[in-house]
Every structure is written in C-alpha cells, then in structure tokens.
Design a protein around this motif. Structure first.
Motif, PDB file in Angstrom:
ATOM      1  N   ASP A   7      27.886  36.678  53.755  1.00  0.00           N
ATOM      2  CA  ASP A   7      28.986  35.801  54.153  1.00  0.00           C
ATOM      3  C   ASP A   7      29.530  34.968  52.981  1.00  0.00           C
ATOM      4  O   ASP A   7      29.757  33.763  53.107  1.00  0.00           O
ATOM      5  N   ILE A   8      29.784  35.649  51.868  1.00  0.00           N
ATOM      6  CA  ILE A   8      30.265  34.967  50.668  1.00  0.00           C
ATOM      7  C   ILE A   8      31.739  34.588  50.809  1.00  0.00           C
ATOM      8  O   ILE A   8      32.572  35.405  51.221  1.00  0.00           O
ATOM      9  N   ALA A   9      32.047  33.351  50.448  1.00  0.00           N
ATOM     10  CA  ALA A   9      33.428  32.860  50.464  1.00  0.00           C
ATOM     11  C   ALA A   9      33.738  32.182  49.136  1.00  0.00           C
ATOM     12  O   ALA A   9      32.863  31.564  48.514  1.00  0.00           O
ATOM     13  N   LYS A  10      35.001  32.335  48.704  1.00  0.00           N
ATOM     14  CA  LYS A  10      35.436  31.698  47.459  1.00  0.00           C
ATOM     15  C   LYS A  10      36.937  31.492  47.503  1.00  0.00           C
ATOM     16  O   LYS A  10      37.686  32.359  47.976  1.00  0.00           O
ATOM     17  N   ALA A  11      37.372  30.338  47.006  1.00  0.00           N
ATOM     18  CA  ALA A  11      38.804  30.043  46.900  1.00  0.00           C
ATOM     19  C   ALA A  11      39.081  29.454  45.532  1.00  0.00           C
ATOM     20  O   ALA A  11      38.236  28.760  44.946  1.00  0.00           O
ATOM     21  N   TRP A  12      40.272  29.753  45.006  1.00  0.00           N
ATOM     22  CA  TRP A  12      40.739  29.173  43.751  1.00  0.00           C
ATOM     23  C   TRP A  12      42.020  28.396  44.035  1.00  0.00           C
ATOM     24  O   TRP A  12      42.976  28.961  44.554  1.00  0.00           O
ATOM     25  N   ASN A  13      42.033  27.110  43.718  1.00  0.00           N
ATOM     26  CA  ASN A  13      43.235  26.281  43.902  1.00  0.00           C
ATOM     27  C   ASN A  13      43.814  26.417  45.308  1.00  0.00           C
ATOM     28  O   ASN A  13      45.022  26.526  45.500  1.00  0.00           O
ATOM     29  N   GLY A  14      42.923  26.427  46.293  1.00  0.00           N
ATOM     30  CA  GLY A  14      43.362  26.504  47.681  1.00  0.00           C
ATOM     31  C   GLY A  14      43.691  27.896  48.166  1.00  0.00           C
ATOM     32  O   GLY A  14      44.015  28.085  49.344  1.00  0.00           O
ATOM     33  N   GLN A  15      43.629  28.884  47.285  1.00  0.00           N
ATOM     34  CA  GLN A  15      43.939  30.273  47.643  1.00  0.00           C
ATOM     35  C   GLN A  15      42.629  31.023  47.911  1.00  0.00           C
ATOM     36  O   GLN A  15      41.774  31.118  47.029  1.00  0.00           O
ATOM     37  N   THR A  16      42.477  31.563  49.110  1.00  0.00           N
ATOM     38  CA  THR A  16      41.264  32.287  49.463  1.00  0.00           C
ATOM     39  C   THR A  16      41.177  33.590  48.677  1.00  0.00           C
ATOM     40  O   THR A  16      42.097  34.398  48.693  1.00  0.00           O
ATOM     41  N   VAL A  17      40.050  33.774  47.994  1.00  0.00           N
ATOM     42  CA  VAL A  17      39.810  34.985  47.216  1.00  0.00           C
ATOM     43  C   VAL A  17      38.804  35.886  47.923  1.00  0.00           C
ATOM     44  O   VAL A  17      38.959  37.106  47.948  1.00  0.00           O
ATOM     45  N   LEU A  18      37.766  35.289  48.494  1.00  0.00           N
ATOM     46  CA  LEU A  18      36.772  36.017  49.275  1.00  0.00           C
ATOM     47  C   LEU A  18      36.592  35.299  50.606  1.00  0.00           C
ATOM     48  O   LEU A  18      36.421  34.075  50.646  1.00  0.00           O
ATOM     49  N   ASP A  19      36.605  36.071  51.680  1.00  0.00           N
ATOM     50  CA  ASP A  19      36.605  35.483  53.014  1.00  0.00           C
ATOM     51  C   ASP A  19      35.483  36.094  53.848  1.00  0.00           C
ATOM     52  O   ASP A  19      35.683  37.029  54.609  1.00  0.00           O
ATOM     53  N   GLY A  20      34.270  35.576  53.673  1.00  0.00           N
ATOM     54  CA  GLY A  20      33.144  36.022  54.479  1.00  0.00           C
ATOM     55  C   GLY A  20      32.701  37.447  54.204  1.00  0.00           C
ATOM     56  O   GLY A  20      32.521  38.241  55.133  1.00  0.00           O
ATOM     57  N   VAL A  21      32.500  37.785  52.930  1.00  0.00           N
ATOM     58  CA  VAL A  21      32.107  39.148  52.550  1.00  0.00           C
ATOM     59  C   VAL A  21      30.599  39.324  52.698  1.00  0.00           C
ATOM     60  O   VAL A  21      29.820  38.504  52.196  1.00  0.00           O
ATOM     61  N   SER A  22      30.188  40.408  53.365  1.00  0.00           N
ATOM     62  CA  SER A  22      28.769  40.713  53.542  1.00  0.00           C
ATOM     63  C   SER A  22      28.538  42.211  53.389  1.00  0.00           C
ATOM     64  O   SER A  22      29.341  43.010  53.861  1.00  0.00           O
ATOM     65  N   PHE A  23      27.445  42.574  52.723  1.00  0.00           N
ATOM     66  CA  PHE A  23      26.989  43.960  52.673  1.00  0.00           C
ATOM     67  C   PHE A  23      25.604  43.979  52.035  1.00  0.00           C
ATOM     68  O   PHE A  23      25.113  42.967  51.519  1.00  0.00           O
ATOM     69  N   THR A  24      24.947  45.128  52.085  1.00  0.00           N
ATOM     70  CA  THR A  24      23.625  45.277  51.483  1.00  0.00           C
ATOM     71  C   THR A  24      23.607  46.494  50.570  1.00  0.00           C
ATOM     72  O   THR A  24      24.433  47.401  50.711  1.00  0.00           O
ATOM     73  N   ALA A  25      22.648  46.510  49.637  1.00  0.00           N
ATOM     74  CA  ALA A  25      22.452  47.649  48.737  1.00  0.00           C
ATOM     75  C   ALA A  25      20.968  47.937  48.638  1.00  0.00           C
ATOM     76  O   ALA A  25      20.161  47.011  48.491  1.00  0.00           O
ATOM     77  N   GLY A  26      20.598  49.221  48.714  1.00  0.00           N
ATOM     78  CA  GLY A  26      19.209  49.616  48.627  1.00  0.00           C
ATOM     79  C   GLY A  26      18.680  49.592  47.205  1.00  0.00           C
ATOM     80  O   GLY A  26      19.413  49.332  46.243  1.00  0.00           O
ATOM     81  N   GLU A  27      17.399  49.897  47.047  1.00  0.00           N
ATOM     82  CA  GLU A  27      16.714  49.734  45.767  1.00  0.00           C
ATOM     83  C   GLU A  27      17.192  50.686  44.681  1.00  0.00           C
ATOM     84  O   GLU A  27      16.977  50.432  43.503  1.00  0.00           O
ATOM     85  N   SER A  28      17.784  51.816  45.049  1.00  0.00           N
ATOM     86  CA  SER A  28      18.297  52.732  44.017  1.00  0.00           C
ATOM     87  C   SER A  28      19.742  53.141  44.305  1.00  0.00           C
ATOM     88  O   SER A  28      20.209  54.147  43.810  1.00  0.00           O
ATOM     89  N   ASP A  29      20.440  52.341  45.093  1.00  0.00           N
ATOM     90  CA  ASP A  29      21.804  52.673  45.510  1.00  0.00           C
ATOM     91  C   ASP A  29      22.817  52.428  44.403  1.00  0.00           C
ATOM     92  O   ASP A  29      22.681  51.504  43.596  1.00  0.00           O
ATOM     93  N   PHE A  30      23.849  53.259  44.417  1.00  0.00           N
ATOM     94  CA  PHE A  30      25.035  53.044  43.579  1.00  0.00           C
ATOM     95  C   PHE A  30      26.156  52.630  44.524  1.00  0.00           C
ATOM     96  O   PHE A  30      26.651  53.438  45.306  1.00  0.00           O
ATOM     97  N   VAL A  31      26.533  51.357  44.462  1.00  0.00           N
ATOM     98  CA  VAL A  31      27.540  50.796  45.368  1.00  0.00           C
ATOM     99  C   VAL A  31      28.808  50.500  44.591  1.00  0.00           C
ATOM    100  O   VAL A  31      28.761  49.860  43.538  1.00  0.00           O
ATOM    101  N   CYS A  32      29.944  50.957  45.102  1.00  0.00           N
ATOM    102  CA  CYS A  32      31.241  50.678  44.479  1.00  0.00           C
ATOM    103  C   CYS A  32      32.015  49.672  45.309  1.00  0.00           C
ATOM    104  O   CYS A  32      32.172  49.852  46.527  1.00  0.00           O
ATOM    105  N   LEU A  33      32.479  48.603  44.663  1.00  0.00           N
ATOM    106  CA  LEU A  33      33.444  47.692  45.271  1.00  0.00           C
ATOM    107  C   LEU A  33      34.821  48.249  44.928  1.00  0.00           C
ATOM    108  O   LEU A  33      35.230  48.228  43.762  1.00  0.00           O
ATOM    109  N   LEU A  34      35.510  48.768  45.919  1.00  0.00           N
ATOM    110  CA  LEU A  34      36.778  49.454  45.705  1.00  0.00           C
ATOM    111  C   LEU A  34      37.909  48.702  46.384  1.00  0.00           C
ATOM    112  O   LEU A  34      37.785  48.299  47.555  1.00  0.00           O
ATOM    113  N   GLY A  35      39.007  48.538  45.668  1.00  0.00           N
ATOM    114  CA  GLY A  35      40.162  47.894  46.271  1.00  0.00           C
ATOM    115  C   GLY A  35      41.239  47.651  45.235  1.00  0.00           C
ATOM    116  O   GLY A  35      41.016  47.806  44.031  1.00  0.00           O
TER     117      GLY A  35
END
Length: 333
Positions: A7-35
């Motif tokens: 549930d990570i949240a972050k804003a810069w100068n009042g502008q929401t950058v991250l809004d409740g982000v959640s996920f998990t990664a396993g011990e040998s996983d390759f995870v891509c943040l795509l967007g």
C-alpha cells in the motif's frame, strides 16, 4: 515472499505519484514494473532502494520492514540507464570498488571481480577503461559492479533504453540468463512492453500511479482485464458489445455478467482470420511486409482492424475479405 510492497503512496507538490501500490516478489523472481512515462514506476523503484521515502505504506524484505532503513543498509544492487562508471578506473577496478569500500580481503576482491567479469563476458577486457568500451559493454560492467556486493535484490531502472535495438535484444537475453543462474530476485523498471514480455516472470502493469494488473506475461497479453492493459501490452482491436452482438455473437456467451455497457472485446491481430471473399464485409487497406509475418489493416464495418498474416500470404491491398475471430478477451472499458 522475498519482497512485499504494501500500500505504498507518494505525492510530489500535491500531485499523487503512487496511489496505494501493492505487490509481492518471490525469492528468485524477475518482476517488471511496466507502464508509460509518469506512471510512478521509477519512484517506486527508488522507494524500494531507499533513495526516496514513501508518504505511506511499507517495504518488506524477507521478514524485515526496511521502509525507513537507509539505502546503504538495504543491500540493493542498482543499475541505471546511465552507466555511472568511474572514468579513471579500469573495468576491474570499477567492478571491485564496492568490495574495496567494505574492506574485503584483496584476494577475495580479485577473485570475485574476475568471476563476475567472466559471467558478463568481459573477462578479457578487465584492464580497459570505460571510454574504450561500447555502450553494451559499459552496461555489462555496471551490472557486474551491482552484483559485486552480493546484494539481496537487483534493481534495474530502464538499463537498456540507451542502447541500440540489436544490442538491447542481446543484452536482455544475457541479463535474464545471468539472473536465472544466480537466482537473485530482480525488480526492473521499463516502458518497453517487448522487454517486459521477454524477461519477466511477473509484470506489474502501472498507469497513473496505480496497478492496473499483475500477472505473468502470457496472462496480461492473453487475458487483459482493462482497456489500458489491452492497448499498452501488445497490439489490440477493441470492439464494443453492440458490435460484437451484430458481427461475432458467439463471443457473447463468454461475456462477464453485467458487461453490456462497460466491457469491450479485445482481439489481438493474430486472433483475427481473414479470407479472400468477393462478398466479404472487409477490404484490405494496407499491407505491411515484416518477413515471416505481415500486418494487414482492414476496413470493416466502419472500423479499422489490424490483422496478422503469414509473410507469404497471397492477399493484396484493395482485396475484399471476410473477417472472423478465433478467440478474444473481454476487458473493462
């Protein structure tokens, strides 16, 4: 789970950058943040690395909450788009630098440096300086240096975006192979869908600071849940429920409950089949030859459809065709 983003949240100068982000990664996983650019993926990576504090939420590594832990104590291996190599140090000195900072035994530094350079295919170039290397070679040095401190996790921030396409394709294969052989959990930021599809065990598809969908590359490609995922990952043809009812009614049986006005049918170019037919409702407007494949742009019922064909297809622009679909996925509009 090796990494949990809670549930990570972050804003810069009042502008929401991250809004409740959640996920998990396993011990040998390759995870891509795509967007797309500006969706918050690099900010999230920096939060995991300890370079940017979150406004809310937690970062859990193993069983340990590292949300407020300084970056130097997180044991993260970082590789950025810019290689950030020391120009006055040899390749070997660059790779060994993190170990020397920790005052490791010189013999250990020499041995591990040689091993890492061999792993990235640069063993013969240990005595060269960064300006004597190609871009791909410099990125391999940066990768080896990030692994030198035996990190708990590897963090890659668009590491291939500055490279030529051919080198990029080669290096992504090498990075994936190295990651598998070492079994090191990896989190990579990219806006390149091909990179994510080719490299990831899991893709976290993001848009406007939120997670749109999480899953394997095959899952997100074949079963996108939203119009954004269908459009951003791969090419797609999106048809309204009303049009499906008129032209492809068989797909209505697979439509989610209540999807009448809020869902579209996603048809990938390879899901569509066209056949030369003088009475067909479609007309080939454009044909692009791509070697073993060809892409045809079809005018059909007031729409433009993209269809994938064998490269040796005998169909030609201006030809009338019938259009049918073999499969598809319903997505939230």
């Amino acid at each position: 789970m090796h990494l949990r983003i809670d549930d990570i949240a972050k804003a810069w100068n009042g502008q929401t950058v991250l809004d409740g982000v959640s996920f998990t990664a396993g011990e040998s996983d390759f995870v891509c943040l795509l967007g797309p650019s500006g969706c918050g993926k690099t900010t999230l990576l920096r939060i995991v690395a300890g370079l940017t504090p979150p406004d809310a939420g937690r970062v859990i590594l193993g069983e340990r909450d590292i949300t407020r832990l300084p970056a130097r104590d997180r044991r993260m291996g970082l590789v950025f788009q810019s290689y950030s190599l020391f120009p006055d140090m040899t390749v070997a000195a660059n790779v060994g630098y993190p170990m020397r900072l920790r005052r490791e035994i010189p013999a250990t530094v020499i041995s591990r440096t040689a091993d890492l350079l061999d792993r990235v295919g640069l063993g013969a170039l240990a005595a060269r300086y960064p300006d004597e290397l190609s871009g791909g070679q410099q990125q391999r040095v940066a990768l080896a240096r990030s692994l030198a401190s035996d990190p708990a996790m590897l963090l890659l921030d668009e590491p291939l975006s500055a490279l030529d396409p051919a080198i990029r394709t080669q290096l992504r294969t090498e990075i994936r192979s190295l990651q598998r052989s070492l079994g090191i959990p990896t989190l990579m930021v990219t806006h390149d869908q091909d990179e994510a599809l080719a490299m990831a065990d899991t893709i976290v598809c993001m848009n406007e600071g939120r997670v749109e969908q999480i899953g394997t590359p095959r899952c997100l490609y074949e079963r996108p849940r939203t119009r954004f995922v269908a459009s951003f990952i791969g090419k797609s043809n999106l048809l309204s429920t009303a049009l499906v009812r008129e032209a492809m009614p068989a797909f209505l049986e697979r439509r989610p409950p209540g999807a009448e006005a809020t869902f579209d049918l996603c048809l990938r170019p390879e899901d569509l089949k066209i056949v030369a037919d003088p009475r067909g409702e479609g007309v080939i407007e454009e044909l692009t030859f791509l070697g073993n494949l060809a892409h045809a742009r079809i005018a059909w019922r007031g729409r433009s459809l993209l269809v994938e064909l064998p490269g040796r297809s005998n169909l030609n622009p201006g030809e009338a065709v019938s259009v049918d679909a073999t499969r598809g996925a319903w997505v939230a509009a």
